[in-house]
Design a protein around this motif. Structure first.
Motif, PDB file in Angstrom:
ATOM      1  N   ILE A 371       1.283  -0.965  -0.099  1.00 13.78           N
ATOM      2  CA  ILE A 371       0.014   0.390   0.228  1.00 13.78           C
ATOM      3  C   ILE A 371       0.821   0.859   0.141  1.00 13.78           C
ATOM      4  O   ILE A 371       1.564   1.255   0.663  1.00 13.78           O
ATOM      5  N   GLY A 372       0.637   2.247  -0.933  1.00 17.02           N
ATOM      6  CA  GLY A 372       1.567   2.996  -0.792  1.00 17.02           C
ATOM      7  C   GLY A 372       2.863   3.724  -1.427  1.00 17.02           C
ATOM      8  O   GLY A 372       3.079   2.491  -3.067  1.00 17.02           O
ATOM      9  N   GLY A 373       3.571   3.735  -1.265  1.00 16.81           N
ATOM     10  CA  GLY A 373       5.300   2.884  -1.621  1.00 16.81           C
ATOM     11  C   GLY A 373       5.438   1.331  -1.078  1.00 16.81           C
ATOM     12  O   GLY A 373       5.221   1.187  -0.403  1.00 16.81           O
ATOM     13  N   ILE A 374       6.779   1.095  -2.697  1.00 16.57           N
ATOM     14  CA  ILE A 374       7.430  -0.371  -2.765  1.00 16.57           C
ATOM     15  C   ILE A 374       8.948   0.111  -1.704  1.00 16.57           C
ATOM     16  O   ILE A 374       9.679   0.739  -1.979  1.00 16.57           O
ATOM     17  N   PRO A 375       8.709  -0.393  -0.628  1.00 18.76           N
ATOM     18  CA  PRO A 375      10.179   0.359   0.188  1.00 18.76           C
ATOM     19  C   PRO A 375      11.284  -0.946  -0.890  1.00 18.76           C
ATOM     20  O   PRO A 375      10.796  -2.827  -0.262  1.00 18.76           O
ATOM     21  N   LEU A 376      12.213  -0.429  -0.778  1.00 21.63           N
ATOM     22  CA  LEU A 376      13.445  -1.306  -1.302  1.00 21.63           C
ATOM     23  C   LEU A 376      14.312  -1.216  -0.598  1.00 21.63           C
ATOM     24  O   LEU A 376      14.720  -0.072   0.451  1.00 21.63           O
ATOM     25  N   GLN A 377      14.236  -1.777   0.592  1.00 24.12           N
ATOM     26  CA  GLN A 377      14.926  -1.868   2.101  1.00 24.12           C
ATOM     27  C   GLN A 377      16.095  -2.098   1.273  1.00 24.12           C
ATOM     28  O   GLN A 377      16.818  -2.732   0.748  1.00 24.12           O
ATOM     29  N   GLY A 378      16.978  -1.841   2.602  1.00 22.96           N
ATOM     30  CA  GLY A 378      18.654  -1.729   2.129  1.00 22.96           C
ATOM     31  C   GLY A 378      19.447  -1.495   1.856  1.00 22.96           C
ATOM     32  O   GLY A 378      20.973  -1.127   1.279  1.00 22.96           O
ATOM     33  N   ILE A 379      19.059   0.063   0.923  1.00 25.39           N
ATOM     34  CA  ILE A 379      19.846   1.335   0.409  1.00 25.39           C
ATOM     35  C   ILE A 379      19.070   2.664   0.900  1.00 25.39           C
ATOM     36  O   ILE A 379      18.322   2.384   1.891  1.00 25.39           O
ATOM     37  N   SER A 380      20.333   3.751   0.355  1.00 24.73           N
ATOM     38  CA  SER A 380      20.339   4.271   0.386  1.00 24.73           C
ATOM     39  C   SER A 380      19.541   5.474  -0.791  1.00 24.73           C
ATOM     40  O   SER A 380      20.383   4.834  -1.475  1.00 24.73           O
ATOM     41  N   ARG A 381      19.011   6.810  -0.568  1.00 24.97           N
ATOM     42  CA  ARG A 381      18.734   7.530  -1.943  1.00 24.97           C
ATOM     43  C   ARG A 381      19.858   7.868  -2.727  1.00 24.97           C
ATOM     44  O   ARG A 381      20.099   7.290  -4.012  1.00 24.97           O
ATOM     45  N   ASP A 382      21.098   8.217  -1.771  1.00 27.23           N
ATOM     46  CA  ASP A 382      22.351   9.038  -3.070  1.00 27.23           C
ATOM     47  C   ASP A 382      23.088   7.034  -2.920  1.00 27.23           C
ATOM     48  O   ASP A 382      24.134   7.547  -4.442  1.00 27.23           O
ATOM     49  N   GLN A 383      22.578   5.895  -3.027  1.00 21.88           N
ATOM     50  CA  GLN A 383      23.232   5.191  -3.754  1.00 21.88           C
ATOM     51  C   GLN A 383      22.385   4.846  -4.838  1.00 21.88           C
ATOM     52  O   GLN A 383      23.013   4.079  -5.282  1.00 21.88           O
ATOM     53  N   VAL A 384      21.202   5.188  -4.992  1.00 15.76           N
ATOM     54  CA  VAL A 384      20.393   5.358  -6.536  1.00 15.76           C
ATOM     55  C   VAL A 384      20.830   5.335  -7.789  1.00 15.76           C
ATOM     56  O   VAL A 384      20.478   7.143  -7.678  1.00 15.76           O
ATOM     57  N   GLU A 385      20.976   5.455  -8.642  1.00 13.33           N
ATOM     58  CA  GLU A 385      21.516   5.750  -9.685  1.00 13.33           C
ATOM     59  C   GLU A 385      20.292   6.352 -11.055  1.00 13.33           C
ATOM     60  O   GLU A 385      19.960   6.945 -11.184  1.00 13.33           O
ATOM     61  N   SER A 386      20.104   4.989 -11.298  1.00 12.46           N
ATOM     62  CA  SER A 386      18.356   5.181 -11.820  1.00 12.46           C
ATOM     63  C   SER A 386      18.015   3.425 -11.158  1.00 12.46           C
ATOM     64  O   SER A 386      17.701   2.722 -10.232  1.00 12.46           O
ATOM     65  N   ILE A 387      15.988   4.377 -11.447  1.00 12.10           N
ATOM     66  CA  ILE A 387      15.407   2.492 -11.322  1.00 12.10           C
ATOM     67  C   ILE A 387      14.852   2.356 -12.260  1.00 12.10           C
ATOM     68  O   ILE A 387      13.939   3.813 -13.245  1.00 12.10           O
ATOM     69  N   ARG A 388      14.753   1.141 -12.924  1.00  9.05           N
ATOM     70  CA  ARG A 388      13.611   0.656 -13.835  1.00  9.05           C
ATOM     71  C   ARG A 388      12.974  -0.395 -13.763  1.00  9.05           C
ATOM     72  O   ARG A 388      13.602  -1.303 -12.910  1.00  9.05           O
ATOM     73  N   LEU A 389      12.354  -0.392 -14.419  1.00 10.95           N
ATOM     74  CA  LEU A 389      10.869  -1.798 -14.183  1.00 10.95           C
ATOM     75  C   LEU A 389      11.921  -2.764 -15.344  1.00 10.95           C
ATOM     76  O   LEU A 389      11.611  -2.091 -16.573  1.00 10.95           O
ATOM     77  N   VAL A 390      11.816  -4.227 -14.618  1.00 13.28           N
ATOM     78  CA  VAL A 390      12.975  -4.502 -15.952  1.00 13.28           C
ATOM     79  C   VAL A 390      11.339  -5.532 -16.684  1.00 13.28           C
ATOM     80  O   VAL A 390      11.976  -5.511 -18.141  1.00 13.28           O
TER      81      VAL A 390
END
Ligand code: JFZ
Length: 431
Positions: A371-390
């Motif tokens: 419900i709401g957002g899907i949590p991607l656990q174990g990473i922080s915002r600054d480690q993320v370059e891009s997010i894609r639906l595979v």
């Protein structure tokens, strides 16, 4: 003196660590009684009552190319066929026995057709070879706890010469390693009681196999049964240790590491229903969705899955299995980049699914809706370059709203575009 060579080992295991997903094929005379491949033993069937199956063996629908196309479609990268199972019946044209497919009404070398067809689809090939042999007169019968004749008094004082059997077995493996081109894998099955390692003349056997097929990968069952780890899981593997652990009908709770913290290769072999060989009454098939999740589970623990089919007496893979493989194939077609070349990562298992990893890319396998957002656990915002639906490459943005502000160490992504839309089996998000 044998010395384990880790550099060579890592080299030959490359494809195994990459490919992750294979097809196991259990096929032989036992497809005719259709009560599983152990039927001779569980029902203590004497040889003369089993011979009729040999005399009528004629799987008119057998088409190795069709099997290979199906495996390919399912996303399987390697395949292992039972060249000989415990009943001793050979699916290849061995010079050392008459108990072979080429002497049945069918008259064809099934191993050769299998190898040709699967190689043509670009699928790596392996052969299963049973160390047990309930047909050979020099294999222990009376009193052997697996043998169909274990309780039969007629076998009580029957002399036998186990060394003759070992010569035969070594000879057949020599034939397979010599006459059939490059084999990627040999799957020995299995050790028990006193019959393990050097009791099979294991070191000599492995030396021969590796001299004929320098790149071949071996399972660990010259040393152990279907539940053992064996010395491949230690710092000093023996010559007959094989190359990987082969848990049967179980996915280990975690992956395995050696004392240096290196990942140990393993492959879970799994049936779709409750039998390896064709069993007409066994309709207890696992849902395709479950098998997909289990494959992901294996990869997330640095393991492989070898998924079994048991073709029937006419040579057809059961409809239920075909349907499962097609469903797996549909998922793999869109999501296989999260399987091939992937392994586990050091993050703990997220509560909504699993993670696989290829280099710097994490694949979050979302198996439960949010419900709401899907949590991607174990990473922080600054480690993320891009997010894609595979599955379709769609860009996904991290959520920035009043809810997530309170969870600084979790990256949330939009739920509406992902889980309950394209794929509720396992939606994969690449980060
Ligand atoms: C073995 C075979 O017996 C079986 O038919 C199938 O081929 C499977 C892949 O491998 O299964 C085993 C092996 C060892 C034990 C049990 C099942 N064991 O030691 O208990």
């Amino acid at each position: 003196m044998y010395k384990f060579d880790r550099a060579k080992y890592d080299e030959r295991m490359k494809w195994f660590r990459h490919d992750r997903f294979g097809m196991f094929i259990h096929w032989g005379l036992y497809a005719i009684p259709a009560r599983g491949e152990w039927v001779r033993s569980t029902e203590e069937i004497p040889e003369e009552e089993y011979i009729p199956f040999f005399n009528e063996f004629n799987p008119v629908d057998f088409d190795a190319k069709e099997w290979a196309r199906l495996a390919k479609k399912a996303g399987m990268k390697y395949a292992v066929l039972t060249a000989k199972h415990h009943d001793g019946f050979c699916l290849f044209d061995s010079k050392l026995t008459d108990w072979k497919s080429t002497n049945t009404p069918f008259g064809r070398d099934i191993v050769r057709e299998f190898l040709d067809a699967f190689r043509a689809e670009g699928i790596r090939v392996g052969l299963y070879y049973s160390l047990l042999d309930w047909h050979h007169p020099d294999y222990p019968a009376y009193g052997d706890r697996q043998h169909p004749m274990r309780n039969n008094p007629a076998y009580k004082d029957k002399p036998y010469n186990f060394d003759n059997y070992l010569d035969y077995m070594h000879g057949q493996i020599r034939e397979l390693c010599t006459n059939y081109g490059k084999l990627d894998m040999m799957w020995f099955d299995f050790s028990y009681d006193n019959l393990t390692g050097e009791a099979w003349r294991g070191s000599e056997l492995v030396r021969m196999v590796r001299s004929l097929q320098p790149d071949i990968i071996l399972d660990n069952r010259l040393e152990v049964s279907g539940s053992g780890f064996g010395s491949i899981a230690t710092d000093e593997p023996l010559e007959y240790s094989g190359d990987y652990v082969s848990p049967e009908q179980i996915i280990p709770q975690t992956g395995f590491k050696d004392s240096q913290g290196r990942d140990i290769c393993w492959e879970a072999c799994i049936t779709m229903n409750d039998n390896w060989g064709y069993c007409a009454k066994d309709k207890n098939f696992k849902p395709a969705e479950m098998i997909i999740k289990k494959l992901v589970e294996c990869v997330s623990k640095n393991g492989n899955m070898l998924l079994n089919v048991g073709p029937d007496a006419k040579g057809n893979i059961p409809d239920e299995s075909v349907e499962i493989l097609e469903k797996i194939g549909a998922w793999m077609k869109k999501n296989s980049e999260s399987i091939y070349g992937c392994g586990g990562c050091d993050l703990p298992k997220p509560e909504n699914g699993r993670i696989t990893r290829n280099g710097k890319t994490l694949y979050y396998h979302i198996m439960e809706n949010s419900i709401g957002g899907i949590p991607l656990q174990g990473i922080s915002r600054d480690q993320v370059e891009s997010i894609r639906l595979v599955c379709d490459g769609t860009e996904i943005k991290p959520l920035e709203n009043w809810i997530v502000e309170n969870y600084p160490d979790v990256v949330f992504v939009e739920a509406s575009k992902t889980v309950h839309l394209p794929d509720s089996i396992d939606t994969v998000i690449a980060v």
